[in-house]
Every structure is written in C-alpha cells, then in structure tokens.
Scaffold this active site. Structure first.
Site, mmCIF file in Angstrom:
data_model
loop_
_atom_site.group_PDB
_atom_site.id
_atom_site.type_symbol
_atom_site.label_atom_id
_atom_site.label_comp_id
_atom_site.label_asym_id
_atom_site.label_seq_id
_atom_site.Cartn_x
_atom_site.Cartn_y
_atom_site.Cartn_z
ATOM 1 N N GLU A 1 -4.934 9.118 4.363
ATOM 2 C CA GLU A 1 -4.892 7.737 3.871
ATOM 3 C C GLU A 1 -5.936 7.621 2.765
ATOM 4 O O GLU A 1 -7.132 7.522 3.043
ATOM 5 C CB GLU A 1 -5.212 6.763 5.012
ATOM 6 C CG GLU A 1 -5.099 5.325 4.567
ATOM 7 C CD GLU A 1 -5.740 4.320 5.517
ATOM 8 O OE1 GLU A 1 -5.379 3.137 5.453
ATOM 9 O OE2 GLU A 1 -6.636 4.692 6.312
ATOM 10 N N ASP B 1 -7.259 9.080 9.021
ATOM 11 C CA ASP B 1 -7.555 7.680 8.749
ATOM 12 C C ASP B 1 -8.678 7.554 7.718
ATOM 13 O O ASP B 1 -9.685 8.272 7.796
ATOM 14 C CB ASP B 1 -8.007 7.030 10.073
ATOM 15 C CG ASP B 1 -8.112 5.521 9.997
ATOM 16 O OD1 ASP B 1 -7.086 4.876 9.768
ATOM 17 O OD2 ASP B 1 -9.233 4.978 10.165
HETATM 18 C C1 NOJ Z 1 -7.011 2.284 8.493
HETATM 19 C C2 NOJ Z 1 -5.935 1.954 9.461
HETATM 20 O O1 NOJ Z 1 -4.691 2.109 8.830
HETATM 21 C C3 NOJ Z 1 -6.178 0.541 9.928
HETATM 22 O O2 NOJ Z 1 -5.120 0.077 10.718
HETATM 23 C C4 NOJ Z 1 -7.487 0.478 10.659
HETATM 24 O O3 NOJ Z 1 -7.790 -0.866 10.989
HETATM 25 C C5 NOJ Z 1 -8.623 1.018 9.785
HETATM 26 N N1 NOJ Z 1 -8.287 2.256 9.162
HETATM 27 C C6 NOJ Z 1 -9.855 1.241 10.620
HETATM 28 O O4 NOJ Z 1 -9.660 2.369 11.439
#
Ligand code: NOJ
Length: 557
Positions: free
Chosen positions: A248, A205
């Site tokens: 990500e 993440d």
């Molecule tokens: C990215 C995630 O895809 C999202 O859903 C989340 O709210 C944020 N990171 C915080 O963890």
C-alpha cells in the site's frame, strides 16, 4: 507464450480478491463471519475466477480499527476461528488454484499488545525501544495526521510511560521502531511463520509509514530505510520464491516507483496504482478519458518481474488525495455530493454502483476497463455483484457491510439477529433483496456473469497482463483506446466514457488482406480495411476487447 514464466510470476496476471472474514459468511450464527464460512464459500471465488485471495487482518484485536490494531502477530482471532481452520482454508483454496495472502500490519501494534504494555510500564522494559518515544512532541507533531476526524497529533502522552509515543494512525496504534534490529528480526519471524502456514505473501499495510523513520531522534544517521524493504524481500525470496509483497503505497508515481526497488525489482513485488485509480474517477466524472490517459503515460513501467495492482475500490475511503482541490470537488459533485458521503475531506465512502447511479452498462464498462488496463486487478468483495454502501454505518464501515448471498434475512450472511451483525446490511435499491449472488448466478446479463467473462478473457489473453500497452490516437475524445501486444498477439480495447454513442477510426498495425478483429466479449467479428483502417462503433458507455486476427491465426474467440 512462455508458460513456465507465467506460472512462476503468477502475480503478473493474477485476479486478486480482498475480503474481511468477519463480513463474508457466518456459520455459527453469532453475527460475525468466520473462517469456516469462508471455506464453505470458497467455490464462489473459484467460479468467479479468482486466483489470489487477500485476507484482511484476522489476528487477535480489540477491533478499534477493524482489525488493523493487532495484539498478536502470530495469532488468529478466536471469534473468527483457529489456526487449524485457517490451514484448512488455505488447503481448500490451493486445491482450487487460489493462493492466499494476508495483511501484514507491522507499522504499528495495538496499544493493548503485550509489547506495548510492557514498553509503557518501564524505561527498563526490553520492549521500550521497540516503540518511538520522546520527552516532548516535536514542533510539527500535528503534520500528516491521517485521521483528522479523530486525531490532532502524531504524538500521544502516556501517563504510565511518562513520555510521548509516535502513532501515525490512531492513538491506540503506537508505531513500532523499525530502525531497531530486534523489531526487524521479529517482523521477519512473523513473515516466516505465516509463509510456513501456507500463505503466498502479504499485502503490506502503510509501507511509506512503515519505513519512515523521521520520528526517530537520530533519523539523520539511520541507514536508507529502503534497505529494510530490500532485506524483507530478500528474506521472503530465500524462504519461498513464490511469495509476494503487495504494498500500500499512495504516493506520486516517481516516489512509488522507488518502492519496487532497483531495475530488477528487489523491494515490493507489487504496488497499488492509487494515482491511476484517482485519475480514472476524474475521467469518469468528466466523461472524458484524458486524465486517465495522462496518468497511464506518466506511470513508470514496473521492473520486469513486478506489477502494478489496479483497483476500482478498496476497504478504505475512496481516496482522492492526489487530485487538486478543484478536481476533487468535481469528483465529489459527480459521485458524492452530500457531506455524509465524504470522508476526511479527501475521499468518498461509497461503492461504485451508487456513484454511477446504478447504471449497469456504465458499471460494466468500468470493470472492463479494470481488467483490460495493464496491471493486476484487485477486487474488493461484493464488487462482483455490484453491492452498494450503507451510509448509516460509521466512517469507512459504510463499504464494509455483510456480503449479500441471497434475498433472505441478512442477505443470507448470518442467521443472527440483525442487531448483532458485524456490520449493518445495505438497505434499499442495492440491498440483498435486489442484489445478491444467488439471483445473479442465474441471470446471464448480471454483473456477476459479466465479471466472470472478463476474468476468463483476461486470463487467456497474456497481452493484457504481460504485454506492452500503447495508447491509440483517434478522433473521438470520449473514447479511450489502447492496444496491448505480447509476442504475436494484439488486443485493442475501446471504452466509451460518455453517454453518447461514438465511432472510432484506428490504424491497426500489421494489417493486410483478410485481417479481422474479434470481440473477445461478444464473439463478433469485424473486417479491417486492407489499408489497416478499422472503423468501429461504440455505444453509450460501451466497451469491447478486439483481438486482431490474421488469416491462419489459431485463436479461440
Ligand atoms: C491502512 C489500512 O488500509 C487502513 O484500513 C488502516 O486503518 C490503516 N492502514 C492503519 O492500519
């Protein structure tokens, strides 16, 4: 084809499927999906052709950010099941050739995490330095707020602590300080734990936020934060060479490239292609592939053993943050003109079918594109049947509605009272009465069967995932043509972005007498002229994957 290599580097041609256990299948009737439910429905994924299941966070959580606010990195939320259930799920998945990865959310914890509770309670707490504190917020505290509808600053004053803490996301998600050696070590332990439980890696993440140490007071003196990613990857590889880090990273291409590491790829195994995704929507809005083509030309090649993760939709807003303001407005006007469909001024909270007016031919074309573009396709649950969204749900939850299995109550997701469901089901034209797995399994023309076919052909065509991609020049501006080559194989894919039929004339290299193209999606054959010219018609929003077949070739079509 080097078969051993394709098995070792399984992520290069995987089919990744993301889901949230909570909204997939409920077995105990409490309105919330559970791990046992997912286990019961694992064959849906196996039949579809999924080779890697990405589980969204299943850890204990106050659930203020759909599980991305975690109180125990080693736990399983008891509402979803137990460690035992999870190991059973992983075993069942493995039995079907499906690897399981999970979200690794270590940029922050929940403010309810015992570490933060301890950290805020005293400056002497052993966990105090696991978070980032300041007596005064820096002058640019409001810069880079991710959720502008709810936050105005990255720094929050904590009464108990008597200091401000850094939170790059919501204020109830304090950032961990990854510059702290103990935090680094603990994250390794978390990774080691889940690998031992059977996971094949992680969707990491918010990676740029994770390694951003700008909040630290002595940031200038810290080592290169990419060292940390290198350490993580090295640790992962020491524990198991078969696990991946899928990051990500939503940054411009040259910056994203850095997250793959050096030429041998010593950081993330995969990065999502956020830029290609955004340019694809712009191209769809314009009914012209030029922007997508430009993105593909600019996209750096990943290191040999790494791969891009391509996608049409994910669980967040469909972000358009890397387009210009005018371009974003174009996509908004085409695919989400109402304010209620837009989010944070930068994205859309809709799924593909509603954006495309539920035009099945056009939707099928977009998935054909996804599976034929270089990169590993990542699906978000429900895409395979063309689920829509429910705008009555709050914010990003609009696209996180329960999976639609049947046309029965709650779409067959749960027997609970609809008011108790983990999220509201989709209503109207794309609700479960009209869109569900049961009906589409039996309909040869359904989106579900189309996606199954795409997956089968993609898996048996190493050109697409392993090959070299060339964008082909021709005279029809609305048609995107690309060729993927690997060893002696060559596949040409055509996609018509417009509602008008077209014809393309292409030079098929390496041609001679008796060369033909075989459409991998329909089985139809077409002749290539002896001078190597291929003239091919393509319908409105049409698509085809043409394998170049020479006399004597032994391909099955
Ligand atoms: C990215 C995630 O895809 C999202 O859903 C989340 O709210 C944020 N990171 C915080 O963890």
């Amino acid at each position: 084809m080097r078969l051993t290599e394709t098995a070792d580097l399984w992520w290069k041609n995987a089919v990744i499927y993301c889901l949230d256990i909570e909204t997939f299948f409920d077995t105990d009737g409490d309105g919330r999906g559970d791990i046992r439910g997912l286990s019961q429905r694992i064959d849906h994924l196996a039949e579809l052709g999924v080779t890697c299941l990405w589980l969204m966070p299943f850890y204990p959580t106050p659930d203020r950010d759909d599980g991305y606010d975690i109180t125990d990195f080693y736990g399983v939320d008891s509402r979803l099941g137990s460690h035992g259930d999870l190991v059973e799920l992983i075993t069942l998945a493995q039995d079907r050739g499906i690897r399981v990865i999970a979200d690794l959310v270590v940029n922050h914890t929940s403010d309810q995490h015992p570490w933060f509770q301890s950290a805020r309670s005293s400056r002497d707490s052993p966990y105090r330095d696991w978070y980032v504190w300041r007596d005064e917020p820096p002058p640019d505290a409001d810069k880079g707020v991710v959720f502008p509808d709810q936050e105005t600053s990255l720094w929050q004053y904590d009464e108990q602590a008597g200091q401000y803490y850094l939170h790059q996301f919501y204020k109830y998600q304090p950032d961990l300080d990854i510059a702290h050696p103990e935090v680094r070590e603990e994250i390794m332990r978390v990774i080691g734990f889940w690998l031992q439980m059977g996971l094949s890696g992680f969707r990491v993440d918010a990676v740029p936020f994770l390694i951003d140490t700008a909040g630290a007071l002595d940031a200038a003196n810290l080592p290169d934060p990419h060292d940390y990613l290198r350490d993580l990857r090295a640790f992962l590889t020491r524990r198991t060479g078969r696990a991946i880090l899928l990051g990500e990273v939503n940054l411009p291409y040259p910056d994203t490239r850095k997250f793959f590491g050096d030429e041998d790829g010593d950081e993330l195994t995969m990065c999502f292609d956020f830029i290609g995704m955004q340019k694809m929507y712009l191209s769809l809005a314009r009914q012209n592939p030029a922007e997508l083509i430009e993105a593909l030309r600019e996209r750096p090649d990943p290191p040999e053993e790494a791969q891009w993760g391509t996608f049409v939709r994910n669980h967040d807003e469909l972000t358009l943050d890397k387009l210009t303001d005018e371009e974003r407005q174009e996509v908004f006007s085409a695919f989400g003109p109402d304010k209620d469909m837009q989010l944070y001024g930068r994205g859309l909270r809709r799924r593909l079918p509603t954006m495309l007016g539920n035009d099945l031919t056009r939707i099928k074309m977009v998935y054909s594109l996804l599976f034929s573009l270089p990169g590993t396709p990542v699906l978000f649950y429900g895409e395979e049947i063309g689920m829509g969204e429910n705008l009555a749900a709050e914010g990003r939850s609009a696209v996180r509605t329960p999976m639609q299995w049947t046309n029965g109550p709650n779409g067959g997701f749960s027997t609970a009272d609809p008011k108790q469901l983990a999220g509201p089901v989709v209503e109207g034209e794309l609700g479960p009465e009209h869109v569900n797995v049961a009906a589409q399994r039996r309909d040869p023309d359904s989106l579900l069967n189309w996606i199954k076919l795409l997956i089968q052909r993609y898996r048996e065509s190493p050109e697409l995932s392993w090959g070299t991609c060339t964008i082909l020049e021709h005279e029809s501006p609305t048609v995107f043509a690309h060729r993927s080559e690997y060893e002696s194989g060559s596949v040409i894919a055509l996609h018509n972005f417009s509602a008008e039929p077209a014809e393309v004339t292409l030079a098929v290299a390496g041609s001679g007498v008796g060369v033909r193209v075989a459409d991998l999606l329909t089985g139809k054959l077409a002749e290539v002229d002896t001078d190597g010219t291929l003239r091919h018609p393509i319908g409105p929003y049409g698509c085809c994957w043409l394998r170049v077949v020479h006399p004597g070739d032994r391909y099955i079509v």
